[in-house]
Design a protein around this motif. Sequence first.
Motif, PDB file in Angstrom:
ATOM      1  N   THR A 116      33.772  29.633  46.872  1.00 39.93           N
ATOM      2  CA  THR A 116      34.602  30.327  45.898  1.00 39.93           C
ATOM      3  C   THR A 116      33.797  30.925  44.756  1.00 39.93           C
ATOM      4  O   THR A 116      33.984  32.088  44.379  1.00 39.93           O
ATOM      5  CB  THR A 116      35.673  29.373  45.348  1.00 39.93           C
ATOM      6  N   ALA A 117      32.890  30.149  44.173  1.00 45.25           N
ATOM      7  CA  ALA A 117      32.151  30.609  42.993  1.00 45.25           C
ATOM      8  C   ALA A 117      31.163  31.723  43.310  1.00 45.25           C
ATOM      9  O   ALA A 117      30.740  32.447  42.405  1.00 45.25           O
ATOM     10  CB  ALA A 117      31.413  29.423  42.358  1.00 45.25           C
ATOM     11  N   TRP A 118      30.829  31.898  44.581  1.00 48.16           N
ATOM     12  CA  TRP A 118      29.839  32.913  44.955  1.00 48.16           C
ATOM     13  C   TRP A 118      30.468  34.135  45.626  1.00 48.16           C
ATOM     14  O   TRP A 118      29.755  35.057  45.992  1.00 48.16           O
ATOM     15  CB  TRP A 118      28.800  32.294  45.896  1.00 48.16           C
ATOM     16  N   MET A 119      31.782  34.143  45.768  1.00 47.01           N
ATOM     17  CA  MET A 119      32.447  35.286  46.390  1.00 47.01           C
ATOM     18  C   MET A 119      32.531  36.443  45.400  1.00 47.01           C
ATOM     19  O   MET A 119      32.903  36.262  44.237  1.00 47.01           O
ATOM     20  CB  MET A 119      33.851  34.906  46.863  1.00 47.01           C
ATOM     21  N   PRO A 120      32.196  37.679  45.837  1.00 50.80           N
ATOM     22  CA  PRO A 120      32.270  38.827  44.920  1.00 50.80           C
ATOM     23  C   PRO A 120      33.713  39.220  44.633  1.00 50.80           C
ATOM     24  O   PRO A 120      34.624  38.914  45.410  1.00 50.80           O
ATOM     25  CB  PRO A 120      31.550  39.928  45.696  1.00 50.80           C
ATOM     26  N   THR A 121      33.929  39.901  43.506  1.00 53.24           N
ATOM     27  CA  THR A 121      35.264  40.395  43.152  1.00 53.24           C
ATOM     28  C   THR A 121      35.611  41.565  44.060  1.00 53.24           C
ATOM     29  O   THR A 121      34.800  42.487  44.233  1.00 53.24           O
ATOM     30  CB  THR A 121      35.286  40.856  41.689  1.00 53.24           C
ATOM     31  N   PRO A 122      36.801  41.561  44.674  1.00 56.87           N
ATOM     32  CA  PRO A 122      37.171  42.667  45.563  1.00 56.87           C
ATOM     33  C   PRO A 122      37.219  43.992  44.806  1.00 56.87           C
ATOM     34  O   PRO A 122      37.612  44.047  43.631  1.00 56.87           O
ATOM     35  CB  PRO A 122      38.571  42.277  46.068  1.00 56.87           C
ATOM     36  N   THR A 123      36.806  45.049  45.468  1.00 56.26           N
ATOM     37  CA  THR A 123      36.864  46.379  44.866  1.00 56.26           C
ATOM     38  C   THR A 123      38.261  46.959  45.027  1.00 56.26           C
ATOM     39  O   THR A 123      38.977  46.649  45.982  1.00 56.26           O
ATOM     40  CB  THR A 123      35.852  47.308  45.543  1.00 56.26           C
ATOM     41  N   ARG A 124      38.647  47.782  44.072  1.00 50.58           N
ATOM     42  CA  ARG A 124      39.969  48.401  44.132  1.00 50.58           C
ATOM     43  C   ARG A 124      39.980  49.474  45.210  1.00 50.58           C
ATOM     44  O   ARG A 124      38.979  50.126  45.485  1.00 50.58           O
ATOM     45  CB  ARG A 124      40.337  49.023  42.782  1.00 50.58           C
ATOM     46  N   ASN A 125      41.154  49.659  45.842  1.00 55.08           N
ATOM     47  CA  ASN A 125      41.292  50.710  46.854  1.00 55.08           C
ATOM     48  C   ASN A 125      42.640  51.387  46.660  1.00 55.08           C
ATOM     49  O   ASN A 125      43.466  50.965  45.848  1.00 55.08           O
ATOM     50  CB  ASN A 125      41.159  50.123  48.264  1.00 55.08           C
ATOM     51  N   SER A 126      42.838  52.432  47.411  1.00 50.41           N
ATOM     52  CA  SER A 126      44.050  53.240  47.245  1.00 50.41           C
ATOM     53  C   SER A 126      45.203  52.791  48.130  1.00 50.41           C
ATOM     54  O   SER A 126      46.282  53.370  48.082  1.00 50.41           O
ATOM     55  CB  SER A 126      43.726  54.715  47.553  1.00 50.41           C
ATOM     56  N   ARG A 127      44.985  51.768  48.925  1.00 48.61           N
ATOM     57  CA  ARG A 127      46.044  51.312  49.822  1.00 48.61           C
ATOM     58  C   ARG A 127      47.123  50.579  49.035  1.00 48.61           C
ATOM     59  O   ARG A 127      46.825  49.944  48.013  1.00 48.61           O
ATOM     60  CB  ARG A 127      45.466  50.406  50.910  1.00 48.61           C
ATOM     61  N   PRO A 128      48.382  50.639  49.507  1.00 51.25           N
ATOM     62  CA  PRO A 128      49.455  49.928  48.789  1.00 51.25           C
ATOM     63  C   PRO A 128      49.270  48.426  48.855  1.00 51.25           C
ATOM     64  O   PRO A 128      48.655  47.898  49.777  1.00 51.25           O
ATOM     65  CB  PRO A 128      50.720  50.380  49.531  1.00 51.25           C
ATOM     66  N   GLY A 129      49.816  47.737  47.854  1.00 49.16           N
ATOM     67  CA  GLY A 129      49.722  46.286  47.827  1.00 49.16           C
ATOM     68  C   GLY A 129      48.703  45.812  46.811  1.00 49.16           C
ATOM     69  O   GLY A 129      48.004  46.616  46.172  1.00 49.16           O
ATOM     70  N   PRO A 130      48.592  44.515  46.630  1.00 42.36           N
ATOM     71  CA  PRO A 130      47.670  43.961  45.637  1.00 42.36           C
ATOM     72  C   PRO A 130      46.211  44.239  45.988  1.00 42.36           C
ATOM     73  O   PRO A 130      45.846  44.332  47.159  1.00 42.36           O
ATOM     74  CB  PRO A 130      47.968  42.461  45.671  1.00 42.36           C
ATOM     75  N   ASN A 131      45.388  44.394  44.946  1.00 44.70           N
ATOM     76  CA  ASN A 131      43.963  44.659  45.130  1.00 44.70           C
ATOM     77  C   ASN A 131      43.101  43.427  44.881  1.00 44.70           C
ATOM     78  O   ASN A 131      41.879  43.510  44.913  1.00 44.70           O
ATOM     79  CB  ASN A 131      43.518  45.789  44.193  1.00 44.70           C
ATOM     80  N   HIS A 132      43.716  42.302  44.615  1.00 38.91           N
ATOM     81  CA  HIS A 132      42.958  41.093  44.328  1.00 38.91           C
ATOM     82  C   HIS A 132      43.554  39.937  45.109  1.00 38.91           C
ATOM     83  O   HIS A 132      44.731  39.950  45.490  1.00 38.91           O
ATOM     84  CB  HIS A 132      42.997  40.783  42.824  1.00 38.91           C
ATOM     85  N   TRP A 133      42.738  38.917  45.339  1.00 39.72           N
ATOM     86  CA  TRP A 133      43.216  37.715  46.008  1.00 39.72           C
ATOM     87  C   TRP A 133      44.028  36.878  45.028  1.00 39.72           C
ATOM     88  O   TRP A 133      43.861  37.003  43.808  1.00 39.72           O
ATOM     89  CB  TRP A 133      42.038  36.896  46.542  1.00 39.72           C
ATOM     90  N   PRO A 134      44.913  36.007  45.518  1.00 38.29           N
ATOM     91  CA  PRO A 134      45.721  35.189  44.599  1.00 38.29           C
ATOM     92  C   PRO A 134      44.856  34.266  43.743  1.00 38.29           C
ATOM     93  O   PRO A 134      43.759  33.855  44.150  1.00 38.29           O
ATOM     94  CB  PRO A 134      46.622  34.374  45.548  1.00 38.29           C
ATOM     95  N   ALA A 135      45.358  33.961  42.556  1.00 38.60           N
ATOM     96  CA  ALA A 135      44.677  32.980  41.714  1.00 38.60           C
ATOM     97  C   ALA A 135      44.665  31.619  42.414  1.00 38.60           C
ATOM     98  O   ALA A 135      45.550  31.306  43.229  1.00 38.60           O
ATOM     99  CB  ALA A 135      45.396  32.875  40.372  1.00 38.60           C
ATOM    100  N   GLN A 136      43.666  30.837  42.127  1.00 42.37           N
ATOM    101  CA  GLN A 136      43.502  29.489  42.695  1.00 42.37           C
ATOM    102  C   GLN A 136      43.108  29.495  44.175  1.00 42.37           C
ATOM    103  O   GLN A 136      43.111  28.448  44.811  1.00 42.37           O
ATOM    104  CB  GLN A 136      44.775  28.637  42.513  1.00 42.37           C
ATOM    105  N   MET A 137      42.797  30.664  44.736  1.00 41.40           N
ATOM    106  CA  MET A 137      42.369  30.690  46.138  1.00 41.40           C
ATOM    107  C   MET A 137      40.946  30.157  46.263  1.00 41.40           C
ATOM    108  O   MET A 137      40.063  30.527  45.485  1.00 41.40           O
ATOM    109  CB  MET A 137      42.436  32.107  46.700  1.00 41.40           C
ATOM    110  N   ARG A 138      40.747  29.296  47.222  1.00 41.72           N
ATOM    111  CA  ARG A 138      39.434  28.738  47.511  1.00 41.72           C
ATOM    112  C   ARG A 138      38.976  29.232  48.881  1.00 41.72           C
ATOM    113  O   ARG A 138      39.785  29.333  49.810  1.00 41.72           O
ATOM    114  CB  ARG A 138      39.480  27.208  47.506  1.00 41.72           C
ATOM    115  N   VAL A 139      37.691  29.532  49.011  1.00 42.35           N
ATOM    116  CA  VAL A 139      37.121  29.919  50.302  1.00 42.35           C
ATOM    117  C   VAL A 139      36.133  28.837  50.710  1.00 42.35           C
ATOM    118  O   VAL A 139      35.209  28.507  49.963  1.00 42.35           O
ATOM    119  CB  VAL A 139      36.420  31.285  50.222  1.00 42.35           C
ATOM    120  N   ILE A 140      36.369  28.268  51.879  1.00 42.64           N
ATOM    121  CA  ILE A 140      35.560  27.160  52.387  1.00 42.64           C
ATOM    122  C   ILE A 140      34.911  27.599  53.688  1.00 42.64           C
ATOM    123  O   ILE A 140      35.554  28.238  54.537  1.00 42.64           O
ATOM    124  CB  ILE A 140      36.423  25.902  52.582  1.00 42.64           C
ATOM    125  N   VAL A 141      33.644  27.283  53.837  1.00 36.22           N
ATOM    126  CA  VAL A 141      32.880  27.699  55.009  1.00 36.22           C
ATOM    127  C   VAL A 141      32.428  26.468  55.777  1.00 36.22           C
ATOM    128  O   VAL A 141      32.140  25.415  55.193  1.00 36.22           O
ATOM    129  CB  VAL A 141      31.658  28.562  54.595  1.00 36.22           C
TER     130      VAL A 141
END
Length: 466
Positions: free
Chosen positions: A292-317
């Motif tokens: 989670t702490a090393w994941m980059p911030t998503p870039t904005r795009n022109s597609r409909p819908g949210p441009n960011h992941w939900p708060a409190q989301m964790r990514v586990i590998v």
Amino acid sequence: MKRSRVSSVVLDPVRESLISSSGALLLGEAARVAGLGRLLSSALAPWRPARAVHDPGKVLLDLASAVALGGDCAADLAVVRAQPDLFGPVASDPTVSRLVATLAADIEAALPAIRAARAQARAGVWSRRRPLSGQAGTREGGQVIVDLDATLVGAHSEKELAQPTHKRTFGFSPMCVFVDHGEHGTGEPLVLQLRGGKASPWDKEDHITALDLALAQLPEQERGQVLVRTDSGGCSKAFLHHITDAGLEYSIAFPAHETVKSAIEAIPAQAWRAAVDGDGEPREGAQVAELTAWMPTPTRNSRPGPNHWPAQMRVIVRRERPHPGAQLRLVDPDGWRITCFATNTTGPGWTLAALEVRHRQRARAEDRIRALKDTGMRNLPFYGFAQNQIWLEIVSLAAELLAWTQTLAWDPHEPARRWEPKRLRLRILAVAGRIIRTGRRRRLRLPREWPWNRLIDTGWHALRTT
């Protein structure tokens, strides 16, 4: 050498009054306990002609029983029709065809009516014996795990909306949603939503629709403690926001793209922890870490819908040395096989290893799909798309009858609770018997040496006393 008794058996033209599917008595009793026949009759009353002999709810229940016994088309209702002592009067094939056509012609009203009856029956079964471990209304052990997965169903003739699929086959791509009963059970379908062959397994709107329909199938008191699991097909910002806005938890496969590879390279070596297997023991050659702490911030795009992941989301590998014969992908670094998932679960006891095991158990959805294809979903028998959607509701009813029978008939630690439909049919449902009449009562007698008589006896007693 003695002559074999088997080789000396010949076919006698004299016929006996036998029941070839005696174990289906348990299915009928489970349907009675759930109130399924009554609920279907009430739900389908608007589609019953004034002078009809056969109740539409009874017709659908008979079809579901035929599918549960191994049938895969409407004509297999003949197996049920041939046993009136067990199933009562059964409609003819033309009557069944007319009913399916009538319901399909009014699919927008008929489909919700059938699903509402299924939801009420499920609530009745769960109120008698909850198929999940833990206490309802709590997240500690009482969590309801809902698995979403798309699959492919082939079509061997021209049918409405049968199309080439993303795997270069021809047919349909239904979206399936199941409740996972855990290690002491199987699972039951909540939604089988038919889609054309060109439908994408990554369609976020289809995932959102399927989840909303699935939540409506759960008993109301269970809807606030749901964990949603999917493969990477459900990993979209819109779907994860939809889950988060509903106050639910998720565990969803996260694609291992270049951003993930960069994050893995950035984390320190001490961040890795030993992975465990399903029994909680260390899994050799496997490790987990949080990205989670090393994941980059998503870039904005022109597609409909949210441009960011939900708060409190964790990514586990998770990384693991591949087993012999497994192929690595371009994003798999240094000979490690990499898999990732996203979750919003926190709290005591939820270590990285525990979260990873819980997500890996999503593979049970593949078992549920295989069981459904053994229970009428392998072949959609009608030409019309709406008619085949009605058929999927019949398949759902059949699978639910099997699952509810196992839930109500046997204790959680009885191995029969985990049997898939093939084994359940072979050992329990397909046993032959004879109905005798004595003392103004009808009694079903089973073979004296049948190895699974104990299971049938205990199941019958439990269903009658539940």
